[in-house]
Design a protein around this motif. Structure first.
Motif, mmCIF file in Angstrom:
data_model
loop_
_atom_site.group_PDB
_atom_site.id
_atom_site.type_symbol
_atom_site.label_atom_id
_atom_site.label_comp_id
_atom_site.label_asym_id
_atom_site.label_seq_id
_atom_site.Cartn_x
_atom_site.Cartn_y
_atom_site.Cartn_z
ATOM 1 N N SER A 17 -32.994 -9.910 -31.710
ATOM 2 C CA SER A 17 -32.849 -9.630 -33.137
ATOM 3 C C SER A 17 -31.409 -9.291 -33.507
ATOM 4 C CB SER A 17 -33.758 -8.473 -33.549
ATOM 5 O OG SER A 17 -33.252 -7.243 -33.047
ATOM 6 N N GLY A 18 -30.659 -8.757 -32.540
ATOM 7 C CA GLY A 18 -29.254 -8.441 -32.785
ATOM 8 C C GLY A 18 -29.037 -7.316 -33.771
ATOM 9 N N THR A 19 -30.069 -6.552 -34.053
ATOM 10 C CA THR A 19 -29.949 -5.459 -35.018
ATOM 11 C C THR A 19 -30.035 -4.118 -34.302
ATOM 12 O OG1 THR A 19 -32.326 -5.401 -35.438
ATOM 13 C CG2 THR A 19 -30.995 -6.870 -36.822
ATOM 14 N N THR A 45 -32.208 2.189 -38.072
ATOM 15 C CA THR A 45 -31.601 1.301 -39.066
ATOM 16 C C THR A 45 -32.666 0.405 -39.686
ATOM 17 O OG1 THR A 45 -31.061 -0.269 -37.307
ATOM 18 C CG2 THR A 45 -29.350 1.301 -37.940
ATOM 19 N N CYS A 46 -33.917 0.792 -39.564
ATOM 20 C CA CYS A 46 -35.017 0.004 -40.124
ATOM 21 C C CYS A 46 -35.145 0.296 -41.620
ATOM 22 C CB CYS A 46 -36.322 0.341 -39.404
ATOM 23 S SG CYS A 46 -36.235 0.096 -37.610
ATOM 24 N N ALA A 47 -35.964 -0.486 -42.285
ATOM 25 C CA ALA A 47 -36.183 -0.293 -43.713
ATOM 26 C C ALA A 47 -36.790 1.084 -43.966
ATOM 27 C CB ALA A 47 -37.099 -1.388 -44.258
ATOM 28 N N ALA A 48 -36.387 1.678 -45.066
ATOM 29 C CA ALA A 48 -36.867 3.023 -45.396
ATOM 30 C C ALA A 48 -38.384 3.068 -45.489
ATOM 31 C CB ALA A 48 -36.241 3.488 -46.706
ATOM 32 N N GLU A 79 -47.168 -2.711 -36.165
ATOM 33 C CA GLU A 79 -47.228 -2.780 -37.621
ATOM 34 C C GLU A 79 -45.845 -2.598 -38.241
ATOM 35 O OE1 GLU A 79 -50.050 0.259 -38.458
ATOM 36 O OE2 GLU A 79 -51.802 -1.020 -38.065
ATOM 37 N N VAL A 80 -45.037 -1.734 -37.638
ATOM 38 C CA VAL A 80 -43.668 -1.553 -38.128
ATOM 39 C C VAL A 80 -42.874 -2.842 -37.960
ATOM 40 C CG1 VAL A 80 -41.490 -0.333 -37.735
ATOM 41 C CG2 VAL A 80 -43.646 0.939 -37.726
ATOM 42 N N ALA A 81 -42.988 -3.469 -36.800
ATOM 43 C CA ALA A 81 -42.245 -4.710 -36.547
ATOM 44 C C ALA A 81 -42.680 -5.823 -37.487
ATOM 45 C CB ALA A 81 -42.435 -5.136 -35.092
ATOM 46 N N ALA A 82 -43.976 -5.852 -37.794
ATOM 47 C CA ALA A 82 -44.474 -6.878 -38.705
ATOM 48 C C ALA A 82 -43.973 -6.645 -40.128
ATOM 49 C CB ALA A 82 -46.000 -6.900 -38.677
ATOM 50 N N ALA A 83 -43.905 -5.371 -40.518
ATOM 51 C CA ALA A 83 -43.469 -5.042 -41.872
ATOM 52 C C ALA A 83 -41.967 -5.192 -42.042
ATOM 53 C CB ALA A 83 -43.896 -3.609 -42.221
ATOM 54 N N GLY A 110 -36.645 -7.063 -38.896
ATOM 55 C CA GLY A 110 -35.328 -6.696 -38.398
ATOM 56 C C GLY A 110 -35.287 -5.366 -37.692
ATOM 57 N N CYS A 111 -36.433 -4.723 -37.521
ATOM 58 C CA CYS A 111 -36.485 -3.392 -36.894
ATOM 59 C C CYS A 111 -36.609 -3.542 -35.384
ATOM 60 C CB CYS A 111 -37.660 -2.598 -37.459
ATOM 61 S SG CYS A 111 -37.755 -0.898 -36.852
#
Length: 495
Positions: free
Chosen positions: A117-119, A42-45, A72-76, A79-80
């Motif tokens: 984060s609850g996501t 459910t992370c950003a595309a 790097e994904v978490a920083a970008a 909400g991931c």
């Protein structure tokens, strides 16, 4: 609104489009190829390709790079939540030694951040909750108990999401991590293989499937089943040094020494280029072993000599310390250079079970070069290592170190003329060693105790008995040079 973006891609320059768009006249590095994975999030595309690249690295045990990628994904995409799961899993090395306390604390913090984060979808949260079973209570629960809890939790995730490929794969890996070394039926390994085989047929470019099939079949009984995966894995993920090395686990089990040499030459070069000291040494150890089995002693010596220029080796790190210590032991013992073996020294800060291998080499070297009394101190050091391992609750390595103690005592007795007690000690060592599988980080014992028993029986004038032991040793470890030579000598002496 959910952001669910499953992707299947060959991870070659997947996230670095700008790096791949230089002037057409520029010199281009080879594209990164790590295999093909799909993990719906459910992370950003925009971060999905980077997440799947990090996951592919994780499946090839490129842990440092995987952790960096997940970070790097978490920083970008703050909400991931599943990116924090990936970062934590990069600190859990299920088929290697248990992580240090600092890494466990960091992994727990990553998972707590994922929770906070609850996501994430219910499936993503299931992966996060399963990982939590390993990292929580790390200061109160032993590693084996936490690994078992994680295996059960991932089994539940796999049951809950039966069509999810990654759930099945991580469950299979957890089964391999909790396989008892003393279970010679290989029940967990076969269960893992049953999970992985049909998935591999459907997803032949997935790096984890080929990788974990090799681990599942890394035993003398099952090795032929792993040959297809071994032939494929390096082609699936050639950018991962570990993928270049892993086929040699099966090649070693089958006695395919030339294949092992080729595999580990490539792995060593790639690991060196990547700055992966542990992975480079791991390949060097397997390379030394294969060269010695081929009788290419000069090539083996060049690899061992290269250790001298590798500075500041952290011998307390098991993967580094094991390879750096045992390479010199292999070179002396396999070539029957007993006097040289008797002078070896363990590297500073080596773990007890690693240092014990060097003490064993010293004791056997002293006994077999005609100085059995000189073995006393080294046998005492082996005993001290056993006591330390027992105190730490390290039952596997305590048992393996007892094998070394029995072997060393046996050769000392034999040198003193106590032939029958010596044979009893070697037989006890061989039986104990045969009762447990080796761990993934080792190509096998320096010299199998069963092969040593054949050697002792042959020297005692019992050629027919020796022949039987050599044949048994070759069944467990096909193609070993020492056992083949012993078989030939026993046959000649028995005529």
């Amino acid at each position: 609104m959910t952001r669910n973006h499953p992707t299947s891609l060959l991870l070659a320059c997947a996230f670095a489009a700008s790096a791949c768009a230089h002037d057409e006249h520029a010199s281009h590095p080879a594209p990164e190829v790590l295999g093909s994975v799909t993990f719906a999030t459910t992370c950003a595309a925009r971060v999905q390709p980077r997440f799947e690249r990090a996951l592919a690295l994780l499946h090839s045990f490129a842990y440092d790079e995987a952790r960096k990628g997940f970070g790097e994904v978490a920083a970008a995409d703050p909400g991931c939540a599943i990116a924090h799961w990936g970062a934590a899993m990069s600190l859990y090395h299920p088929l290697w030694e248990a992580p240090p306390v600092a890494d466990l604390a960091t992994g727990l913090a990553e998972l707590e951040q994922a929770h906070q984060s609850g996501t994430g979808s219910p499936r993503e949260r299931a992966f996060i909750d399963a990982a939590m079973t390993y990292f929580k209570d790390y200061d109160r629960s032993p590693p084996a108990a936490r690994a078992k809890a994680y295996e059960q939790a991932m089994g539940d995730v796999a049951t809950r999401f039966p069509d999810d490929v990654e759930a099945q794969i991580f469950h299979a890996l957890a089964l391999l991590a909790t396989a008892p070394p003393t279970d010679r039926t290989h029940a967990n390994q076969k269960r893992a293989g049953d999970i992985l085989e049909p998935l591999y047929r459907r997803h032949p470019q997935h790096p984890g499937l080929a990788h974990y099939l090799i681990h599942a079949y890394d035993s003398s009984d099952l090795a032929p089943r792993g040959l297809a995966a071994a032939r494929a894995y390096a082609k699936i993920a050639p950018s991962a040094p570990h993928a270049l090395h892993m086929p040699s686990h099966i090649f070693t089990r089958l006695g395919y020494w030339e294949d092992s040499v080729a595999s580990n030459l490539a792995a060593r070069k790639a690991a060196h280029a990547a700055g992966g000291v542990g992975e480079e040494l791991h390949a060097m150890d397997y390379l030394t072993y294969a060269y010695l089995q081929l009788g290419r002693d000069a090539d083996a010596k060049r690899v061992v000599d290269d250790l001298a220029v590798m500075r500041n080796l952290r011998a307390g790190d098991f993967k580094i310390g094991y390879a750096a210590n045992v390479m010199q032991v292999r070179y002396a013992i396999e070539r029957r250079q007993w006097a040289n073996a008797s002078t070896l020294q363990p590297l500073p800060d080596s773990q007890a079970h690693v240092a014990a291998i060097v003490y064993w080499a010293r004791a056997v070297g002293a006994a077999r070069s005609g100085h059995p009394k000189n073995a006393d101190a080294d046998i005492a050091n082996i005993e001290a290592s056993i006591a330390r391992l027992d105190a730490e609750g390290n039952t596997y390595w305590a048992a393996q170190t007892r094998v070394l103690a029995d072997s060393a005592r046996g050769w000392q007795m034999f040198a003193n003329g106590d032939t029958e007690p010596a044979i009893l000690h070697l037989r006890a060592a061989a039986d104990a060693e045969d009762a447990a599988e080796k761990l993934a980080v080792t190509p096998g014992p320096i010299v199998p105790a069963r092969e040593q028993l054949g050697d002792m029986l042959l020297e005692a004038g019992r050629a027919n008995d020796a022949l039987g032991e050599f044949r048994s040793a070759l069944t467990a470890a096909p193609g070993r040079r020492g056992a083949l030579a012993g078989t030939a000598r026993a046959k000649a002496a028995g005529k």
